[in-house]
Design a protein around this motif. Structure first.
Motif, short mmCIF file in Angstrom:
data_model
loop_
_atom_site.label_atom_id
_atom_site.label_comp_id
_atom_site.label_asym_id
_atom_site.label_seq_id
_atom_site.Cartn_x
_atom_site.Cartn_y
_atom_site.Cartn_z
N THR A 182 -8.67 1.64 6.36
CA THR A 182 -9.08 3.28 6.04
C THR A 182 -10.27 3.19 6.42
O THR A 182 -11.35 2.47 6.08
N HIS A 228 -9.86 -0.87 2.49
CA HIS A 228 -10.19 0.55 2.08
C HIS A 228 -11.63 0.69 2.36
O HIS A 228 -12.67 0.29 1.44
N THR A 252 -9.35 7.20 -3.28
CA THR A 252 -9.24 5.49 -3.84
C THR A 252 -7.73 5.59 -4.51
O THR A 252 -6.97 4.96 -4.45
N MET A 296 -4.71 6.11 -2.62
CA MET A 296 -4.57 4.85 -1.80
C MET A 296 -3.77 3.74 -2.52
O MET A 296 -2.81 3.10 -2.10
#
Ligand code: NAD
Ligand code: TYD
Length: 364
Positions: A7, A82, A107, A110
């Motif tokens: 990401t 991430h 977050t 995710m």
């Protein structure tokens, strides 16, 4: 073939990480890069990667759960790395909500999507699935000027800016997933990065850009705040090594052992610029110390950050490799050779940002 979901891969560290990974693993891995392309995301950072069969870009917002779920549904993701976040402290002071949304909610989404995709009925996870959450040393707060004080993995969190508070919150969510669901993750907390593709709102590229243009170099407060600078490629390598060799559920601090006051950094940039520019270059005439301008301090400005990267060295064998002298020269040369990149990212909205952020700052 192992599939990575990265990401924020169009940003500064994310794009350097993607370059590093393809250089190291070439066709042995596949990377899906999901990025919404905010002002900080730039596909130009990845133009040499675009043609690869083992690379896919997906434009999506990490707070859009349906979009993220779709990526997990359609691909067998092995690793999540991430990076996506709002990353600039000054912006967070002006607009905290965007940081809370992307860094905390994003977050959370995710994590939820990775868990949905990976968790088996008995609550375990298939071998090899891993989530690496890229975070910052700023979660630990500010250190005294005492040169023997460092941040360790055990240092209590004490964030001061909306940025660091949002990153601390995201770290806590990852910890909660590890503790509650035994979710296979690691957290890395890294010090300040520098290198190619960094957006010129951060200290080093902003000073390079301003000096080349003969613009003032705005130093916050007394210029003696200390940051621990790490060359971005060393960070990319550390992230890969944590995924390969780190123990699951652990946090690893990553740092350059390279503490510098901001004013020292600015003097170094001026010195290297003068050395690198040929005498015939007319920009050389205006690159001097007179450009240094002290301005009012950042609100809540953390005094000193310094990482002791003892754990990652002992357990994983990672150490910073790029000496600052070499890294800053490589960085400055990169900006010289990529003036068009700088022009592209500083046209348009950047002018408005600069005026808004610096136009009203009082000189001191
Ligand atoms: P950056 O601002 O250069 O890049 C962030 C990227 O995330 C951009 O490409 C942006 O488009 C993308 N993004 C932002 N919001 C998004 C959203 N809602 N959905 C999808 N994509 C989104 O940041 P960076 O400096 O490369 O930092 C990357 C990560 O590393 C961040 O998590 C940051 O907290 C962390 N970190 C940065 C440093 C540093 O010195 N820059 C140090 C330690 C840790
Ligand atoms: P920055 O690059 O924004 O990183 P961070 O705040 O996340 O550490 O800033 C690095 C240091 O440089 C910080 O102490 C603030 C200072 N600074 C200036 O003095 N002038 C500037 O124009 C900027 C952007 C930063």
């Amino acid at each position: 073939m192992r599939t990575y979901l990265v990401t924020g891969g169009a940003g500064f560290i994310g794009s350097n990480y993607i370059h590093y990974m393809f250089k190291k693993y070439d066709n042995e891995i596949r990377i899906i890069n999901v990025d919404v392309l905010t002002y900080a995301g730039n596909l130009e950072n990845l133009k040499d990667i675009e043609g690869r069969d083992n690379y896919t870009f997906v434009r999506a917002d990490i707070t859009d759960k349906d979009a993220i779920k779709k990526i997990f549904d359609e691909n067998d993701i092995d690793r999540v790395v991430h990076f996506a976040a709002e990353s600039h402290v000054d912006r967070s002071i002006k607009d905290p909500e965007t940081f809370i949304r992307t860094n905390v909610l994003g977050t959370g989404i995710m994590l939820a999507c990775a868990r949905d995709a990976w968790e088996k009925e008995d609550g375990t996870y298939p071998e090899g699935k891993k989530f690496l959450h890229v975070s910052t040393d700023e979660v630990y707060g500010s250190l005294p000027e005492d040169e023997n004080a460092f941040f360790y993995e055990t240092t209590p969190y004490s964030p001061h800016s909306p940025y660091s508070a949002s990153k601390a919150s995201s770290d806590m969510l990852v910890r909660a997933y590890m503790d509650t669901y035994h979710f296979p993750a690691n957290i890395t907390n890294c010090s300040n990065n520098y290198g190619p593709y960094q957006f010129p709102e951060k200290l080093i590229p902003l000073m390079i850009n301003n000096a080349l243009k003969g613009k003032k170099l705005p130093v916050y407060g007394d210029g003696k705040n200390v940051r621990d600078w790490l060359y971005v490629e060393d960070h990319a390598k550390a992230i890969d090594m944590v995924q390969e060799k780190g123990r699951l559920f652990e946090t690893y601090n990553i740092g350059g052992h390279n503490e510098k006051q901001n004013i020292e950094i600015i003097h170094t940039i001026l010195d290297v610029l003068r050395e690198e520019l040929p005498d015939s270059d007319e920009r050389k005439a205006h690159i001097n110390e007179d450009l240094i301008t002290y301005v009012e301090d950042r609100k809540g400005h953390d005094r000193r950050y310094a990482i002791a990267p003892d754990k990652i060295k002992a357990e994983i064998g990672w150490e910073p490799e790029t000496m600052f002298k070499e890294g800053i020269r490589k960085t400055i040369k990169w900006y010289f050779e990529n003036l068009q990149w700088m022009e592209n990212v500083t046209s348009g909205d950047y002018q408005k940002y600069y005026e808004n952020m610096y136009g009203s700052k009082k000189e001191i």
